[in-house]
Design an enzyme around this catalytic site. Sequence first.
Site, PDB file in Angstrom:
ATOM      1  N   GLY A  11      10.966 -24.214 -15.305  1.00  0.00           N
ATOM      2  CA  GLY A  11      11.067 -24.004 -16.749  1.00  0.00           C
ATOM      3  C   GLY A  11      10.391 -22.714 -17.195  1.00  0.00           C
ATOM      4  CD  GLN A  12       8.979 -19.975 -22.608  1.00  0.00           C
ATOM      5  OE1 GLN A  12       8.641 -21.037 -23.115  1.00  0.00           O
ATOM      6  NE2 GLN A  12       8.873 -18.830 -23.243  1.00  0.00           N
ATOM      7  CB  ILE A  35      14.618 -32.887 -12.427  1.00  0.00           C
ATOM      8  CG1 ILE A  35      14.907 -31.770 -13.431  1.00  0.00           C
ATOM      9  CG2 ILE A  35      13.428 -33.727 -12.855  1.00  0.00           C
ATOM     10  CD1 ILE A  35      15.365 -32.248 -14.784  1.00  0.00           C
ATOM     11  CE1 TYR A 143       7.874 -29.471 -27.785  1.00  0.00           C
ATOM     12  CE2 TYR A 143       6.856 -28.630 -29.776  1.00  0.00           C
ATOM     13  CZ  TYR A 143       7.032 -28.574 -28.412  1.00  0.00           C
ATOM     14  OH  TYR A 143       6.378 -27.622 -27.677  1.00  0.00           O
ATOM     15  CE  LYS A 147       4.648 -30.713 -26.200  1.00  0.00           C
ATOM     16  NZ  LYS A 147       4.442 -30.795 -24.738  1.00  0.00           N
ATOM     17  CB  ILE A 173       4.906 -19.214 -24.594  1.00  0.00           C
ATOM     18  CG1 ILE A 173       3.640 -20.030 -24.886  1.00  0.00           C
ATOM     19  CG2 ILE A 173       4.700 -18.364 -23.346  1.00  0.00           C
ATOM     20  CD1 ILE A 173       3.304 -21.028 -23.857  1.00  0.00           C
TER      21      ILE A 173
HETATM   22  N1  SER Z   1       7.697 -23.071 -28.504  1.00  0.00           N
HETATM   23  C1  SER Z   1       7.748 -24.421 -28.982  1.00  0.00           C
HETATM   24  C2  SER Z   1       8.938 -24.648 -29.809  1.00  0.00           C
HETATM   25  O1  SER Z   1       9.303 -23.736 -30.546  1.00  0.00           O
HETATM   26  C3  SER Z   1       6.519 -24.743 -29.764  1.00  0.00           C
HETATM   27  O2  SER Z   1       5.505 -25.128 -28.948  1.00  0.00           O
HETATM   28  O3  SER Z   1       9.494 -25.681 -29.782  1.00  0.00           O
END
Ligand code: SER
Length: 317
Positions: A11-12, A35, A143, A147, A173
């Site tokens: 992933g990123q 995976i 999301y 979290k 990020i």
């Molecule tokens: N980069 C993430 C998003 O935009 C935030 O943590 O979903």
Amino acid sequence: MKNILVIGSTGQIGSELTRRLREIYGNTHVVAGYIPGAEPKGELLEAGPAAVADVTDAQCLSDVVTKYEIDTIYNLAALLSVVAESRPRLAWKIGIDGLWNVLEVAREHNCAVFTPSSIGSFGADTPHQMTPQDTIQRPRTIYGISKVTTELLSDYYHLKYGVDTRSVRFPGIISYLTLPGGGTTDYAVDIYYSAVRGEKFICPIGQGTLMDMMYMPDALKAAIQIMEADGNRLVHHNGFNVASMSFAPETIFEAIKRHKPDFEMEYQVDPLRQSIAESWPDKMDDTCARTEWDWKPDFDLEAMTVDMLAHLEQKIK
Ligand code: SER
């Protein structure tokens, strides 16, 4: 950290974190977990061990941890904010049911665990300016809900079972290597690709919308430094605010335009992304991370822009 498993290594964040961890701890000590369907390729596959590590399969996790004598798990399996809104059940299954499996395996095998939280763990009721470490967290996205639960469940395993869980709240990020997928902050990566390709950037986030962002080298530094930190100094364990820069679209546009004078941007605001962005902090206060484990970023917007443009010129041409 002697033997490390990175879940979500393609992933990123995972793809770059796996490389960095291998540089520090040795190739053979870092397992690239993936995976089926998202297998590692090239250097990621060839430089060190790789294994299926599916968070939805507790037995699979237990087998990998046993086989490679893992003592530290970086659990990066998650759906980002926008895509999670279209698949909320899957977001929960990966983010929370999966985390449960990871924490149980960690408890049985005495592993330390890093599972990132995010600026997405905050919501509209959170103070947006210099958002404190300990404050209101009432997100309305799946999301964000996952979290907040990640932070609480990780704390629970630490307090109840002594599992060494630690984590940070990542900003958006930005990196030149692996693209993010389906996040609210993705625009701050996409804008560099448009600039280097000589295209006008269509910005889905409105003018004046501030969000915390971070360049990938600093994100990797935070993830490694928190796991190496002296546990005796930690007051918090999970969900440390970490900040390095905060900007709105017009500010990153101007930073790029100083290097690419012909660059153009137009706003076509996406309502879902915009509503999520507005519910997140303008800027977090990361004093606790700085005090408890000496967090300090290396990159500001200008330094990141110079580095991003240089690397993308190489990558795209
Ligand atoms: N980069 C993430 C998003 O935009 C935030 O943590 O979903």
